[in-house]
Design a protein around this motif. Structure first.
Motif, PDB file in Angstrom:
ATOM      1  N   SER A 156      -7.184 -40.796 -73.380  1.00  0.00           N
ATOM      2  CA  SER A 156      -6.373 -39.585 -73.426  1.00  0.00           C
ATOM      3  C   SER A 156      -4.996 -39.940 -73.972  1.00  0.00           C
ATOM      4  O   SER A 156      -4.332 -40.839 -73.444  1.00  0.00           O
ATOM      5  N   LEU A 208     -10.483 -40.293 -68.408  1.00  0.00           N
ATOM      6  CA  LEU A 208      -9.342 -40.496 -69.298  1.00  0.00           C
ATOM      7  C   LEU A 208      -9.576 -41.608 -70.312  1.00  0.00           C
ATOM      8  O   LEU A 208      -8.727 -41.835 -71.182  1.00  0.00           O
ATOM      9  N   TRP A 240      -7.156 -31.617 -73.215  1.00  0.00           N
ATOM     10  CA  TRP A 240      -7.804 -32.666 -74.013  1.00  0.00           C
ATOM     11  C   TRP A 240      -9.193 -32.994 -73.457  1.00  0.00           C
ATOM     12  O   TRP A 240     -10.157 -33.153 -74.209  1.00  0.00           O
ATOM     13  N   LEU A 241      -9.291 -33.078 -72.136  1.00  0.00           N
ATOM     14  CA  LEU A 241     -10.568 -33.389 -71.510  1.00  0.00           C
ATOM     15  C   LEU A 241     -11.592 -32.308 -71.811  1.00  0.00           C
ATOM     16  O   LEU A 241     -12.748 -32.607 -72.153  1.00  0.00           O
ATOM     17  N   GLY A 262     -11.903 -41.119 -75.497  1.00  0.00           N
ATOM     18  CA  GLY A 262     -10.620 -41.606 -75.034  1.00  0.00           C
ATOM     19  C   GLY A 262     -10.093 -42.767 -75.842  1.00  0.00           C
ATOM     20  O   GLY A 262     -10.721 -43.224 -76.797  1.00  0.00           O
ATOM     21  N   THR A 311      -3.378 -32.813 -70.560  1.00  0.00           N
ATOM     22  CA  THR A 311      -4.450 -33.788 -70.329  1.00  0.00           C
ATOM     23  C   THR A 311      -5.763 -33.077 -70.037  1.00  0.00           C
ATOM     24  O   THR A 311      -6.816 -33.448 -70.570  1.00  0.00           O
TER      25      THR A 311
END
Length: 329
Positions: A28, A183, A234-235, A26, A231
């Motif tokens: 994010s 995040l 991305w995680l 991170g 999001t």
């Protein structure tokens, strides 16, 4: 400290901070931009109408089941207060465990129950802290008659395994979510809970206990970003990288004589071959988390960090003489 914790200290932010469990990939990008653009000139909606609807849609639950919180610790304190005000006298939590469960119980006069069946408030955490594993008693605890809360702060950072409780069992518990770790934005406070299907009275009590605006504009922005598809993508991608880093980090420590305990999350506990000179390590920018206050003496919890941080850790450990005291068995 009243609340021992990892992260920054009087010396500032450690350059190589293994003491916290934030996502090392991170922050994010989507969440960071959302927080930076948050409207800090105005109060958020005091009812958090749009936010609660977004969170409910993300989890597929009724909006009435969403309870916003200033942080996980704030919710822990608040639900403990609600149970105590309703006549609760005993609380149970696993060992080892996050210290705020016990701290809140002590603050509100709840005694420690050795038997979960005797508790009015019960805590679970999966993946657990500090071990990062499943709770051995999760199924039994989930069936108790008291108020049961499962802390799911690290579920988004699970690298292997799965929750030991199924959907039906989870619907009977309070689920506490803290996305800021996943995040990579631990400095932004914000959390929420999903109430059980049959818990309207306690949910109303929690709403009566909450102060005005428990979430500021930045917390709202972070949680709104949390539920966005990009999001979550991305995680998912970051978890693949964390798996590789974790394997490298554990292998490196094993080569230095450490014993690493099993973990399903982006952190793990390990035992050093001898006592560490933590001030000397900190002077080199390396910070580890002693797990004694979490109920696991003679061990350290290490968040998974990138290879450059791992190299710095290895160099610091090898250049810092170990104290001539063997770690107890």
């Amino acid at each position: 400290m009243t609340h021992p914790h990892g992260g920054p200290d009087a010396m500032g932010v450690p350059r190589w901070d293994f003491s916290t469990n934030a996502n090392a990939c991170g922050p994010s990008p989507t969440a960071l931009v959302a927080v930076q653009r948050a409207d800090a000139q105005h109060y958020p909606d005091p009812a958090y109408t749009d936010l609660r609807a977004a969170l409910a849609g993300f989890h597929g639950v009724a909006v009435e089941r969403i309870v916003v919180a200033g942080s996980a610790s704030e919710f822990i304190a608040r639900i403990t207060a609600a149970v105590a005000r309703a006549g609760g006298q005993r609380a149970w939590w696993p060992t080892p465990a996050y210290g705020d469960y016990a701290h809140a119980a002590q603050a509100w006069g709840l005694q420690r129950a050795n038997d979960p069946a005797q508790a009015d408030l019960l805590w679970l955490c999966e993946p657990s802290s500090p071990l990062g594993s499943a709770e051995a008693m999760a199924s039994a605890v989930a069936q108790q008659g008291g108020v049961v809360v499962i802390d799911r702060a690290y579920e988004p950072l699970r690298l292997s395994g799965r929750c030991s409780l199924g959907a039906d069992a989870l619907d009977r518990l309070w689920q506490l979510w803290t996305p800021n770790k996943a995040l990579g934005l631990t400095g932004v406070r914000g959390a929420y809970a999903i109430a059980p299907l049959q818990s309207q009275e306690l949910a109303r009590a929690l709403e009566r206990l909450v102060p005005s605006w428990p979430l500021g504009a930045h917390g709202v922005a972070m949680l709104r970003a949390w539920v966005r598809a990009n999001t979550q993508q991305w995680l998912t991608e970051s978890l693949e990288r964390l798996r590789d880093w974790k394997a490298q980090q554990q292998a490196q420590l094993a080569g230095l004589g450490w014993t690493c305990l099993p973990s399903e999350a982006n952190y793990f506990c390990a035992r050093a071959p001898a006592a560490l000179d933590t001030p000397a390590l900190r002077a080199q920018g390396v910070k580890l988390r002693d797990t004694t206050s979490l109920g696991l003496p003679d061990h350290w919890r290490l968040g998974v960090l990138p290879p450059a941080a791992q190299a710095a850790l290895s160099q610091a450990l090898q250049s810092t003489p170990l104290r001539c005291v063997e770690v107890s068995a």
